[in-house]
Design a protein around this motif. Sequence first.
Motif, mmCIF file in Angstrom:
data_model
loop_
_atom_site.group_PDB
_atom_site.id
_atom_site.type_symbol
_atom_site.label_atom_id
_atom_site.label_comp_id
_atom_site.label_asym_id
_atom_site.label_seq_id
_atom_site.Cartn_x
_atom_site.Cartn_y
_atom_site.Cartn_z
ATOM 1 N N ALA A 265 8.296 -6.078 -15.292
ATOM 2 C CA ALA A 265 9.320 -6.441 -13.412
ATOM 3 C C ALA A 265 9.122 -7.739 -13.165
ATOM 4 C CB ALA A 265 9.640 -5.276 -12.975
ATOM 5 N N ILE A 266 7.535 -7.950 -13.066
ATOM 6 C CA ILE A 266 7.521 -9.450 -12.591
ATOM 7 C C ILE A 266 8.099 -10.680 -13.634
ATOM 8 C CG2 ILE A 266 5.308 -11.381 -12.110
ATOM 9 C CD1 ILE A 266 3.706 -8.641 -11.779
ATOM 10 N N PRO A 267 8.089 -10.892 -15.198
ATOM 11 C CA PRO A 267 8.374 -11.597 -15.986
ATOM 12 C C PRO A 267 10.248 -11.914 -16.179
ATOM 13 C CG PRO A 267 7.070 -10.314 -17.349
ATOM 14 C CD PRO A 267 6.872 -9.459 -15.359
ATOM 15 N N ASN A 268 10.710 -9.849 -15.716
ATOM 16 C CA ASN A 268 12.296 -10.729 -16.018
ATOM 17 C C ASN A 268 12.529 -11.193 -13.856
ATOM 18 O OD1 ASN A 268 12.682 -9.054 -18.240
ATOM 19 N ND2 ASN A 268 12.515 -7.211 -17.043
ATOM 20 N N PHE A 269 12.170 -10.672 -12.709
ATOM 21 C CA PHE A 269 11.932 -10.800 -11.766
ATOM 22 C C PHE A 269 12.283 -12.309 -11.747
ATOM 23 C CE2 PHE A 269 10.103 -12.278 -7.391
ATOM 24 C CZ PHE A 269 11.928 -12.185 -6.780
ATOM 25 N N VAL A 270 11.379 -12.576 -12.511
ATOM 26 C CA VAL A 270 10.916 -14.475 -12.683
ATOM 27 C C VAL A 270 12.090 -14.987 -12.930
ATOM 28 C CG1 VAL A 270 9.895 -16.141 -13.532
ATOM 29 C CG2 VAL A 270 8.802 -14.291 -12.547
ATOM 30 N N VAL A 271 12.227 -14.410 -14.175
ATOM 31 C CA VAL A 271 13.806 -14.643 -15.458
ATOM 32 C C VAL A 271 15.569 -14.915 -14.188
ATOM 33 C CG1 VAL A 271 15.006 -14.494 -17.406
ATOM 34 C CG2 VAL A 271 12.810 -14.830 -17.227
ATOM 35 N N PHE A 327 9.171 -17.815 6.940
ATOM 36 C CA PHE A 327 8.656 -17.560 5.953
ATOM 37 C C PHE A 327 8.971 -16.779 3.934
ATOM 38 C CE2 PHE A 327 4.284 -18.380 8.160
ATOM 39 C CZ PHE A 327 4.328 -19.227 7.578
ATOM 40 N N LEU A 328 10.051 -16.151 5.123
ATOM 41 C CA LEU A 328 11.055 -15.315 4.057
ATOM 42 C C LEU A 328 12.452 -15.683 4.745
ATOM 43 C CD1 LEU A 328 11.105 -12.565 2.942
ATOM 44 C CD2 LEU A 328 12.326 -11.521 5.239
ATOM 45 N N ALA A 329 12.635 -16.854 4.731
ATOM 46 C CA ALA A 329 14.154 -17.232 5.014
ATOM 47 C C ALA A 329 13.727 -18.709 4.069
ATOM 48 C CB ALA A 329 14.301 -18.767 6.489
ATOM 49 N N VAL A 330 12.629 -19.070 4.017
ATOM 50 C CA VAL A 330 12.500 -20.641 2.925
ATOM 51 C C VAL A 330 12.162 -19.887 1.767
ATOM 52 C CG1 VAL A 330 10.780 -21.640 2.260
ATOM 53 C CG2 VAL A 330 11.225 -21.767 4.930
ATOM 54 N N ILE A 331 11.212 -18.430 1.065
ATOM 55 C CA ILE A 331 11.773 -18.029 0.179
ATOM 56 C C ILE A 331 12.974 -17.828 -0.842
ATOM 57 C CG2 ILE A 331 10.090 -15.931 -1.290
ATOM 58 C CD1 ILE A 331 8.314 -15.960 0.822
ATOM 59 N N TYR A 332 13.486 -16.931 0.053
ATOM 60 C CA TYR A 332 14.974 -16.574 0.072
ATOM 61 C C TYR A 332 15.635 -17.841 -0.431
ATOM 62 C CZ TYR A 332 14.496 -11.544 -0.715
ATOM 63 O OH TYR A 332 14.204 -10.419 -0.478
ATOM 64 N N SER A 333 15.367 -19.165 0.104
ATOM 65 C CA SER A 333 16.550 -20.107 0.056
ATOM 66 C C SER A 333 16.266 -20.449 -1.058
ATOM 67 C CB SER A 333 16.300 -20.927 1.565
ATOM 68 O OG SER A 333 17.202 -20.334 2.976
ATOM 69 N N LEU A 334 14.880 -20.517 -1.323
ATOM 70 C CA LEU A 334 15.058 -21.744 -2.548
ATOM 71 C C LEU A 334 14.909 -20.904 -3.251
ATOM 72 C CD1 LEU A 334 10.967 -22.989 -1.518
ATOM 73 C CD2 LEU A 334 12.830 -23.922 -1.552
ATOM 74 N N ILE A 335 14.398 -19.651 -3.660
ATOM 75 C CA ILE A 335 15.060 -18.864 -5.121
ATOM 76 C C ILE A 335 16.900 -18.398 -5.403
ATOM 77 C CG2 ILE A 335 15.312 -16.658 -6.157
ATOM 78 C CD1 ILE A 335 12.774 -15.790 -4.649
ATOM 79 N N PRO A 336 16.855 -20.148 -6.865
ATOM 80 C CA PRO A 336 18.315 -20.413 -6.795
ATOM 81 C C PRO A 336 19.296 -19.063 -6.621
ATOM 82 C CG PRO A 336 17.178 -21.067 -8.445
ATOM 83 C CD PRO A 336 16.284 -20.090 -7.412
ATOM 84 N N TYR A 337 18.507 -17.933 -6.829
ATOM 85 C CA TYR A 337 19.449 -16.403 -7.072
ATOM 86 C C TYR A 337 19.495 -16.106 -6.328
ATOM 87 C CZ TYR A 337 20.794 -11.407 -8.927
ATOM 88 O OH TYR A 337 21.594 -10.131 -8.548
#
Length: 511
Positions: A265-271, A327-337
């Motif tokens: 699931a980790i590589p799938n999540f990265v994709v 930290f959560l807001a930054v993480i989620y905002s940086l992820i394009p998905y």
Amino acid sequence: MKFGASPLHERVHSDVAGVIAAPFACWIRWAVFLLVALIGLGIRLPQLGARPMHTDEAVNAYIVGQLLSGESFTYDARDRHGPALAALALPLARIEGAKAFSDLTESDVRLTSVLAGTITILLFGAAVEMFGFAPSLIAAILFAIASLPVYYDRYFIHESLFGAATFGLILSGWHAWRKDSIGLASLAAACAAIMLACKETAILHFLALAVAAFVFWSWNLRRRSIVSIRLRVLLTAVAAFVLLSVALYTWFGKDWKALSALLHAIPNFVVRAGGEGHQKPFGYYAHLLTDTWSCRILCALACAGFFLIARKRNPSPYGLLAYYFLFLAVIYSLIPYKTPWLALNFWLPISLFAALTMESLWRMVKKYLPLRLAIPAFCTLAALSLALIAHDTRQRVFVHAADETNPYAYAHTSDDLLGLPEEITELAQRKNIASPRIVVIASDPWPLPWYLRHFAQVGFWQPGQPVGEADFYVTSTEAAEQYKDLLHNFRPEFFGARPGVLILLWSPAPK
């Protein structure tokens, strides 16, 4: 001689009164929060089956249908989430009398999320020791009536259960660390396991919490060791987390392949994090959370609360929550998905920060105005704010629940699709077809399996595959071009599946 109570008598009397008052105060507290939770439940229940089923809801409902038929949960790391939602929905569906996929209704499956959201509201009662009675009560009210949590607590997706488990982890984890308790540590581990069994993205929350805890300790608690919790307590928590996670993912020992699938699931999540058609800009969640006037007011209050916490820099639980939110807001905002229901992860800290600001404003008003003026002024402002929130909730949740203009209704199933099964039933009756054979040809047929669940003879094919004869065909616009010869004696009827997506119902042309 003057008689009076001795100091010893006064102290004993005070202790006895405290012993009596403590359970009474606890009872009052839980009665108040139970009332708020019931109000939240009452808001979430009406017209629960009126909105069309989103594709993700239909997929989750199909999984529950498979479990009802006796199949075990099979974890699909590429295109599904964990088993926690199905594990909760299955017994509820059975209580409601469902024995097969065709027995399920929209209300049946959505009740799972409604109950998870109601539990989250009730958990604010357990947050009183951490965040104070007034802020916890205000936050519970905001969570009970605001448009975003109400909307997605009526969605049969993992977010509501995930949010309840996250809140449980924060509450029990804080108390486990403070009290060095095996029971509370095990409860925190169970909440973490449920989070992971909801969605693999729980890892991001664990990371945000770990970093927040480290920063919180570094700035405020250096005198106390970060590893002061006993090794036995820590090992018990780890064991509880592993055991419950393994039990859920293997569906209680029936599918051990799920553990290896979970590693993939980790590589799938990265994709998937790259977007896969769901790319949004960095500020997407900020825009979504301030889309209405009520949300703007609440977010403004939350920002003020965040800065109040940052300015004080004391070892309050608000500090830990502020770091976690940041930290959560930054993480989620940086992820394009990005999808709008992920914003529900931010509503817990937002509601508590806004509540803290409201409590501070009340103290300020009370300080500069006499109570006879302060109380009416504050109550008037609160009533106007609640009315504005209620208006926005009504518009988003009930009036325009599946409308394209509603940003919460993301790639939502169109109301037009509700007419498809009715049209097939009517045409079959006209042609005296007791059990129509239906062939669906589409690369992505969802949510059609849900809307065709009452027909006994339905088959699904990918475009390009050979298909047999049928009474009715349902195709995507692309697939229709590939099957011109097969469909030349059929006439098409268009239905909107979701914004920008059409499907065609092909019925026999009149001779």
